[in-house]
Scaffold this motif. Structure first.
Motif, PDB file in Angstrom:
ATOM      1  N   ASP A 124       0.817  -1.216   0.000  1.00  0.00           N
ATOM      2  CA  ASP A 124       0.000   0.000   0.000  1.00  0.00           C
ATOM      3  C   ASP A 124       0.848   1.262   0.000  1.00  0.00           C
ATOM      4  N   ALA A 125       2.077   1.174  -0.498  1.00  0.00           N
ATOM      5  CA  ALA A 125       3.017   2.287  -0.382  1.00  0.00           C
ATOM      6  C   ALA A 125       2.470   3.582  -0.964  1.00  0.00           C
ATOM      7  N   ALA A 126       1.792   3.519  -2.094  1.00  0.00           N
ATOM      8  CA  ALA A 126       1.314   4.744  -2.749  1.00  0.00           C
ATOM      9  C   ALA A 126       0.281   5.487  -1.911  1.00  0.00           C
ATOM     10  N   ASP A 127      -0.395   4.771  -1.020  1.00  0.00           N
ATOM     11  CA  ASP A 127      -1.436   5.381  -0.194  1.00  0.00           C
ATOM     12  C   ASP A 127      -0.981   5.637   1.236  1.00  0.00           C
ATOM     13  N   SER A 128       0.270   5.329   1.547  1.00  0.00           N
ATOM     14  CA  SER A 128       0.759   5.451   2.917  1.00  0.00           C
ATOM     15  C   SER A 128       1.502   6.761   3.125  1.00  0.00           C
ATOM     16  N   PRO A 129       1.174   7.529   4.170  1.00  0.00           N
ATOM     17  CA  PRO A 129       1.941   8.741   4.464  1.00  0.00           C
ATOM     18  C   PRO A 129       3.411   8.450   4.731  1.00  0.00           C
TER      19      PRO A 129
END
Length: 301
Positions: A124-129
């Motif tokens: 989920d890297a793209a959605d993780s702060p």
């Protein structure tokens, strides 16, 4: 928090020499080192100086003679900083990365070494702060004609400095997940890794996941810090909400929530380690005990 925590991963199959004493260093082209006020950039600058590598230190707020202004959120500062540069050590600021890439290409830059994060390996890297900024910069560089080397550390040992204010005020450290594991990596090792990939062309153009030598819980890290300081360091388990309330004003809400989720995912679960760092720098990673001894004064009242 100075950096994002790491995620489980698989070691790369590498076969690399130690680049710290490579003759390539002497003839390397000029290097721009961004983030000049940070410990990794300062360590890298010292190594480049010691090995006779021409370089330029850059910072958003220059605080030493010879340091050029380079605010990675302000494209107006890019042309002067990049003039005559062939290699860049870059921090992962995504705000103006497209403009930075364009200016770097125009200036004749050939190689960029990015201080990224192993958090980009999460699904989920793209959605993780914790990961989004690093991932955005990685993608911008990889889509460009610039040769790109990615350094993906896990957890910085220096994240422990966030506990110092509690100790100096005589309060126990508040931990929402005392049993959460991380892989603290010494900032000097990261500077040496950056030096290696900047000065040995055979190491460039790859991604490296960099970890410390051991995976340790927060409670274990505090115990080791206590040994270095010379007295036990108390901690107190607290709820997520209490920790978030205390961190308010220091850590933005979404980032705090992401940290808590990550710590929960590693609570009682050791994280994966790689040997990428040792293969780059030619020695075992420095231990958290070593880091604690070097920074003990920061934790004394």
């Amino acid at each position: 928090m100075s950096h994002t925590p790491n995620t489980p991963r698989t070691p790369n199959a590498l076969n690399m020499p130690n680049a710290l004493n490579t003759p390539n260093a002497v003839s390397a082209p000029e290097v721009l080192v961004t983030g000049g006020r940070g410990s990794i950039a300062r360590g890298l600058s010292s190594l480049l100086t010691a090995h006779g590598v021409p370089h330029r230190l850059a910072s958003r707020e220059p605080d030493s003679p010879g340091t050029v202004r380079c605010d990675l959120t302000d494209p107006a500062t890019f042309p002067e900083a990049l003039a005559g540069v062939r290699s860049v050590f870059l921090y992962a600021e995504a705000a103006a990365v497209d403009a930075f890439v364009k200016e770097a290409v125009s200036a004749g830059v050939e190689h960029v070494v990015l201080l990224s994060s192993s958090s980009v390996l999460a699904p989920d890297a793209a959605d993780s702060p914790l990961a989004a900024s690093h991932l955005a910069v990685e993608r911008a560089l990889l889509a460009s004609p610039l040769r790109t080397t990615l350094l993906r550390p896990g957890s910085f040992a220096s994240n422990a400095l966030g506990w110092a204010w509690s100790l100096k005020s005589g309060r126990p450290v508040h931990l929402p997940y005392p049993g959460a594991y991380s892989d603290p990596v010494h900032e000097t090792d990261l500077a040496e890794a950056a030096f290696a990939v900047l000065t040995d062309p055979s190491l460039a153009g790859r991604a490296y996941t960099l970890t410390g030598p051991r995976t340790l819980t927060f409670a274990a890290q505090l115990a080791l810090l206590g040994e270095a300081v010379g007295r036990p360091i108390p901690f107190e388990p607290v709820s997520r909400e209490q920790w978030k309330s205390e961190a308010d004003g220091f850590i933005p809400g979404p980032y705090a929530e992401a940290l808590l989720d990550y710590w929960a995912s590693t609570d009682g679960l050791p994280v994966g380690l790689t040997d990428d760092l040792e293969r780059l720098v030619g020695h075992a990673p420095r231990t958290f005990e070593t880091w604690s001894a070097e920074h003990a004064d920061a934790f004394r009242a």
